[in-house]
Enzyme design. Structure first.
Site, short mmCIF file in Angstrom:
data_model
loop_
_atom_site.label_atom_id
_atom_site.label_comp_id
_atom_site.label_asym_id
_atom_site.label_seq_id
_atom_site.Cartn_x
_atom_site.Cartn_y
_atom_site.Cartn_z
N GLY A 33 0.81 -1.22 0.00
CA GLY A 33 0.00 0.00 0.00
C GLY A 33 0.84 1.26 0.00
O GLY A 33 2.04 1.23 -0.25
N HIS A 36 2.48 4.48 -5.14
CA HIS A 36 3.07 5.57 -5.94
C HIS A 36 3.23 5.05 -7.36
O HIS A 36 2.82 3.91 -7.67
CB HIS A 36 4.40 6.01 -5.33
CG HIS A 36 5.35 4.88 -5.04
ND1 HIS A 36 5.88 4.10 -6.04
CD2 HIS A 36 5.81 4.36 -3.86
CE1 HIS A 36 6.66 3.18 -5.51
NE2 HIS A 36 6.63 3.30 -4.18
N HIS A 39 4.47 1.46 -8.04
CA HIS A 39 3.47 0.38 -7.94
C HIS A 39 2.55 0.37 -9.18
O HIS A 39 2.20 -0.69 -9.70
CB HIS A 39 2.59 0.58 -6.70
CG HIS A 39 3.32 0.54 -5.40
ND1 HIS A 39 3.50 1.65 -4.61
CD2 HIS A 39 3.91 -0.48 -4.73
CE1 HIS A 39 4.16 1.32 -3.52
NE2 HIS A 39 4.43 0.03 -3.56
N GLN A 63 7.55 -9.74 7.92
CA GLN A 63 8.79 -9.31 7.24
C GLN A 63 9.39 -8.07 7.86
O GLN A 63 10.38 -7.54 7.35
CB GLN A 63 8.54 -9.12 5.74
CG GLN A 63 7.67 -7.92 5.39
CD GLN A 63 7.30 -7.92 3.92
OE1 GLN A 63 6.53 -8.74 3.44
NE2 GLN A 63 7.87 -6.99 3.17
N GLN A 155 14.57 -9.30 -3.66
CA GLN A 155 13.25 -9.89 -3.44
C GLN A 155 12.77 -10.61 -4.69
O GLN A 155 12.27 -11.74 -4.63
CB GLN A 155 12.27 -8.78 -3.06
CG GLN A 155 10.82 -9.21 -3.01
CD GLN A 155 9.93 -8.11 -2.48
OE1 GLN A 155 9.79 -7.96 -1.26
NE2 GLN A 155 9.34 -7.32 -3.34
P1 AMP Z 1 6.11 -2.46 -1.49
O1 AMP Z 1 4.74 -1.89 -1.39
O2 AMP Z 1 7.18 -1.49 -1.15
O3 AMP Z 1 6.25 -3.79 -0.77
O4 AMP Z 1 6.36 -2.79 -3.02
C1 AMP Z 1 5.45 -3.58 -3.74
C2 AMP Z 1 6.00 -3.86 -5.11
O5 AMP Z 1 6.22 -2.63 -5.78
C3 AMP Z 1 7.36 -4.58 -5.07
O6 AMP Z 1 7.38 -5.53 -6.13
C4 AMP Z 1 8.33 -3.47 -5.32
O7 AMP Z 1 9.54 -3.89 -5.89
C5 AMP Z 1 7.54 -2.61 -6.29
N1 AMP Z 1 8.07 -1.24 -6.29
C6 AMP Z 1 8.19 -0.40 -5.24
N2 AMP Z 1 8.80 0.75 -5.61
C7 AMP Z 1 9.07 0.63 -6.95
C8 AMP Z 1 9.70 1.47 -7.93
N3 AMP Z 1 10.16 2.68 -7.62
N4 AMP Z 1 9.79 1.01 -9.19
C9 AMP Z 1 9.33 -0.23 -9.52
N5 AMP Z 1 8.73 -1.06 -8.64
C10 AMP Z 1 8.60 -0.65 -7.37
#
Ligand code: AMP
Length: 282
Positions: A33, A36, A39, A63, A155
């Site tokens: 969540g 941006h 996502h 995590q 990841q």
């Molecule tokens: P998170 O909500 O931070 O757990 O991220 C969810 C997914 O969004 C993960 O697969 C992240 O790698 C991806 N993600 C987060 N920030 C970025 C970004 N700046 N560019 C590309 N993917 C992203």
């Protein structure tokens, strides 16, 4: 029309089954969540490869380490749902902690090796929690395709490995990093930074990019570049967890790129945020 939001695994599975009966391919995007454009790039990538896209929001407690930001992690579900709807997503999956970890839950998923280095070394137990929740989400959704950001390269490598090892049939796709106009990788945790800190944060990308170039052109060893980059980062960041050049797939340390596919990885602390980034070395 508001997007349908599934709260239980069964609701989501019923919808996926109905779509499948109609011959539709299903994509799923997992997030914590506070969405941006990074996502949203995953949602857009999913819309290109599949017919129906579910976006998951779950701040996974297993995590987060002790003293990390589990309780204060921003929860902005309404705004997130609006963003996904505007991007063309079809549904949300927003389960409760008890839906994901019912009483008596006792199964762990450990991916050896890949999780011992980089963020795995800096955040012990983090990838055990990631592997556990991603395995569950993949099984729950039973989607055709799923999409992970390359910002969290380790990841992505861990998820590809566990899907292969456990014969999970969902295709795992990587999506390039989305950055701001100055190259800072977008992150939910950037919201923790003041304007002055954002200026410093932007150096992480610049320094890693230069190190990637220096290693890639063969002018400097990885070790020398890592040390130089770390020294510069230390001048602005409060703590540097690592700057390391590693094989893109196995995450083994690399000294000279020599035709291998390698990346340079960096992680550093600034104010309340821990920032990560990585660049291709070529
Ligand atoms: P998170 O909500 O931070 O757990 O991220 C969810 C997914 O969004 C993960 O697969 C992240 O790698 C991806 N993600 C987060 N920030 C970025 C970004 N700046 N560019 C590309 N993917 C992203």
């Amino acid at each position: 029309m508001p997007l349908p939001t599934f709260r239980t695994v069964q609701e989501m599975r019923d919808q996926v089954a109905a779509w499948r009966l109609d011959g539709l391919r299903v994509g799923v995007v997992f997030t914590m969540g506070n969405l941006h454009e990074g996502h949203i790039a995953l949602v857009e990538a999913a819309l290109k490869k599949t017919d129906r896209v579910i976006t998951t929001i779950f701040v996974n407690p297993t995590q987060f380490g002790e003293g990390e930001d589990l309780d204060s992690y921003p929860r902005t579900h309404e705004k997130d749902t609006d963003m996904v709807a505007a991007a063309g997503g079809h549904a949300m999956f927003v389960p409760s902690v008890s839906e994901m970890y019912p009483e008596g839950f006792s199964t762990r998923v450990i991916v050896d090796g890949l999780t011992d280095v980089l963020c795995g070394a800096a955040r012990p137990g983090h990838f055990d929690g990631v592997a556990q929740i991603v395995t569950k989400l993949l099984n729950q959704a039973q989607a055709d395709e799923t999409f992970f950001g390359e910002k969290d390269w380790q990841q992505l490598a861990v998820v590809k490995r566990l899907a292969r090892d456990l014969d999970i049939p969902t295709v795992i796709n990587g999506v390039p990093i989305v950055r701001d106009d100055y190259g800072l990788a977008l992150s939910s945790r950037n919201g923790y930074l003041s304007e002055e800190e954002i200026e410093i944060a932007r150096k992480l990308n610049v320094i890693l990019k230069k190190a990637a170039y220096d290693i890639g052109t063969g002018g400097f060893t990885a070790d020398a570049c890592e040390k130089a980059a770390e020294a510069i980062l230390k001048a602005g960041f409060e703590k540097v967890d690592y700057v390391e050049c590693r094989d893109a797939d196995t995450l083994e340390l690399v000294e000279k790129s020599e035709g291998r596919s390698c990346r340079i990885f960096g992680a550093a602390h600034l104010g309340r945020a821990r920032l990560i980034d990585n660049h291709l070395v070529n």
